[in-house]
Design a protein around this motif. Structure first.
Motif, PDB file in Angstrom:
ATOM      1  N   PHE A  65       0.760  -1.204  -0.152  1.00  0.00           N
ATOM      2  CA  PHE A  65       0.004   0.162   0.096  1.00  0.00           C
ATOM      3  C   PHE A  65       0.965   1.052  -0.079  1.00  0.00           C
ATOM      4  N   PRO A  66       0.692   2.269  -0.743  1.00  0.00           N
ATOM      5  CA  PRO A  66       1.582   3.332  -1.058  1.00  0.00           C
ATOM      6  C   PRO A  66       1.473   4.382   0.222  1.00  0.00           C
ATOM      7  N   HIS A  67       1.858   3.944   1.392  1.00  0.00           N
ATOM      8  CA  HIS A  67       1.743   4.994   2.588  1.00  0.00           C
ATOM      9  C   HIS A  67       2.529   6.127   2.414  1.00  0.00           C
ATOM     10  N   TRP A  68       3.618   6.143   1.711  1.00  0.00           N
ATOM     11  CA  TRP A  68       4.517   7.418   1.693  1.00  0.00           C
ATOM     12  C   TRP A  68       3.717   8.302   0.914  1.00  0.00           C
ATOM     13  N   PHE A  69       2.987   8.051  -0.163  1.00  0.00           N
ATOM     14  CA  PHE A  69       2.511   8.777  -0.969  1.00  0.00           C
ATOM     15  C   PHE A  69       1.357   9.571  -0.167  1.00  0.00           C
ATOM     16  N   HIS A  70       0.553   8.580   0.671  1.00  0.00           N
ATOM     17  CA  HIS A  70      -0.376   9.524   1.326  1.00  0.00           C
ATOM     18  C   HIS A  70      -0.187  10.169   2.308  1.00  0.00           C
ATOM     19  N   ILE A  71       0.992   9.836   3.052  1.00  0.00           N
ATOM     20  CA  ILE A  71       1.458  10.598   4.019  1.00  0.00           C
ATOM     21  C   ILE A  71       1.965  12.026   3.480  1.00  0.00           C
ATOM     22  N   LEU A  72       2.711  12.032   2.234  1.00  0.00           N
ATOM     23  CA  LEU A  72       3.336  13.205   1.737  1.00  0.00           C
ATOM     24  C   LEU A  72       2.168  14.188   1.270  1.00  0.00           C
ATOM     25  N   LEU A  73       0.910  13.576   0.908  1.00  0.00           N
ATOM     26  CA  LEU A  73      -0.366  14.561   0.432  1.00  0.00           C
ATOM     27  C   LEU A  73      -0.876  14.996   1.727  1.00  0.00           C
ATOM     28  N   THR A  74      -0.866  14.515   2.866  1.00  0.00           N
ATOM     29  CA  THR A  74      -1.416  14.636   4.277  1.00  0.00           C
ATOM     30  C   THR A  74      -0.495  15.732   4.613  1.00  0.00           C
ATOM     31  N   ILE A  75       0.699  15.930   4.441  1.00  0.00           N
ATOM     32  CA  ILE A  75       1.816  16.906   5.015  1.00  0.00           C
ATOM     33  C   ILE A  75       1.340  18.105   4.221  1.00  0.00           C
ATOM     34  N   ILE A  76       1.412  17.923   2.766  1.00  0.00           N
ATOM     35  CA  ILE A  76       1.178  19.184   1.875  1.00  0.00           C
ATOM     36  C   ILE A  76      -0.013  19.724   2.075  1.00  0.00           C
ATOM     37  N   SER A  77      -1.145  18.981   2.410  1.00  0.00           N
ATOM     38  CA  SER A  77      -2.496  19.551   2.232  1.00  0.00           C
ATOM     39  C   SER A  77      -2.883  20.176   3.654  1.00  0.00           C
ATOM     40  N   GLY A  78      -1.895  20.057   4.731  1.00  0.00           N
ATOM     41  CA  GLY A  78      -1.973  20.270   5.873  1.00  0.00           C
ATOM     42  C   GLY A  78      -3.001  19.539   6.666  1.00  0.00           C
ATOM     43  N   ALA A  79      -2.999  18.192   6.703  1.00  0.00           N
ATOM     44  CA  ALA A  79      -3.901  17.142   7.382  1.00  0.00           C
ATOM     45  C   ALA A  79      -5.241  17.099   6.569  1.00  0.00           C
ATOM     46  N   LEU A  80      -5.447  17.839   5.430  1.00  0.00           N
ATOM     47  CA  LEU A  80      -7.063  17.527   4.949  1.00  0.00           C
ATOM     48  C   LEU A  80      -6.938  16.302   4.314  1.00  0.00           C
ATOM     49  N   TRP A  81      -5.782  15.837   3.801  1.00  0.00           N
ATOM     50  CA  TRP A  81      -5.935  14.332   3.070  1.00  0.00           C
ATOM     51  C   TRP A  81      -5.945  13.063   4.170  1.00  0.00           C
ATOM     52  N   LEU A  82      -5.801  13.370   5.428  1.00  0.00           N
ATOM     53  CA  LEU A  82      -5.992  12.298   6.509  1.00  0.00           C
ATOM     54  C   LEU A  82      -6.940  11.729   6.495  1.00  0.00           C
ATOM     55  N   PRO A  83      -8.102  12.014   6.263  1.00  0.00           N
ATOM     56  CA  PRO A  83      -9.250  11.179   6.499  1.00  0.00           C
ATOM     57  C   PRO A  83      -9.313  10.349   5.090  1.00  0.00           C
ATOM     58  N   VAL A  84      -9.122  10.815   4.097  1.00  0.00           N
ATOM     59  CA  VAL A  84      -9.010  10.057   2.716  1.00  0.00           C
ATOM     60  C   VAL A  84      -7.892   9.070   2.737  1.00  0.00           C
ATOM     61  N   TYR A  85      -6.755   9.342   3.496  1.00  0.00           N
ATOM     62  CA  TYR A  85      -5.732   8.329   3.643  1.00  0.00           C
ATOM     63  C   TYR A  85      -6.213   6.946   4.349  1.00  0.00           C
ATOM     64  N   ILE A  86      -6.847   7.616   5.495  1.00  0.00           N
ATOM     65  CA  ILE A  86      -7.347   6.525   6.360  1.00  0.00           C
ATOM     66  C   ILE A  86      -8.448   5.740   5.869  1.00  0.00           C
ATOM     67  N   LEU A  87      -9.461   6.453   4.922  1.00  0.00           N
ATOM     68  CA  LEU A  87     -10.653   5.589   4.301  1.00  0.00           C
ATOM     69  C   LEU A  87     -10.010   4.660   3.318  1.00  0.00           C
ATOM     70  N   MET A  88      -9.008   5.047   2.450  1.00  0.00           N
ATOM     71  CA  MET A  88      -8.277   4.536   1.588  1.00  0.00           C
ATOM     72  C   MET A  88      -7.600   3.156   1.873  1.00  0.00           C
ATOM     73  N   TYR A  89      -6.785   3.448   3.373  1.00  0.00           N
ATOM     74  CA  TYR A  89      -5.950   2.157   3.790  1.00  0.00           C
ATOM     75  C   TYR A  89      -7.279   1.193   4.436  1.00  0.00           C
ATOM     76  N   LEU A  90      -8.177   1.735   5.007  1.00  0.00           N
ATOM     77  CA  LEU A  90      -9.223   0.549   5.490  1.00  0.00           C
ATOM     78  C   LEU A  90     -10.008  -0.064   4.309  1.00  0.00           C
ATOM     79  N   PHE A  91     -10.416   0.444   3.351  1.00  0.00           N
ATOM     80  CA  PHE A  91     -11.042  -0.073   2.335  1.00  0.00           C
ATOM     81  C   PHE A  91     -10.295  -0.494   1.168  1.00  0.00           C
ATOM     82  N   ARG A  92      -8.930  -0.623   1.147  1.00  0.00           N
ATOM     83  CA  ARG A  92      -7.947  -0.889   0.068  1.00  0.00           C
ATOM     84  C   ARG A  92      -8.383  -2.331  -0.352  1.00  0.00           C
TER      85      ARG A  92
END
Length: 108
Positions: A75-102
């Motif tokens: 699972f591309p964790h690094w990509f989602h963590i990078l997006l979370t940092i760049i977007s100021g944690a706005l991507w965090l809920p998406v990252y969590i949902l994508m991880y849970l429903f992968r």
């Protein structure tokens, strides 16, 4: 004296409920085809002109991985963590949902 033609009784369109002539093959209001044979011909035409593509949740690559073609990916964790940092944690809920429903057959 001329006799007036008998008024045509109207029926309601089964799709939009607007009054239409009972002999109509197509509704003038919503454009739906009312004649069953004509409807079947239009359906066959549309199926012939559009390719039948079926995708699963993981796309074509997941189907290939499930059939033994290729290998599983992490699972591309690094990509989602990078997006979370760049977007100021706005991507965090998406990252969590994508991880849970992968697709666990494709990403592990």
């Amino acid at each position: 004296m001329e006799e007036a033609a008998a008024p045509i009784s109207m029926i309601d369109c089964p799709y939009c409920a607007e009054p239409i002539n009972p002999k109509s093959k197509k509704c003038k209001h919503c454009g739906e085809i009312l004649d069953p044979q004509m409807r079947e011909i239009e359906l066959l035409k549309s199926q012939r002109n559009s390719p039948q593509v079926f995708m699963n949740a993981g796309g074509g690559a997941a189907a290939a991985a499930a059939s033994g073609i290729g290998s599983l990916r992490r699972f591309p964790h690094w990509f989602h963590i990078l997006l979370t940092i760049i977007s100021g944690a706005l991507w965090l809920p998406v990252y969590i949902l994508m991880y849970l429903f992968r697709n666990k057959r494709y990403y592990y």
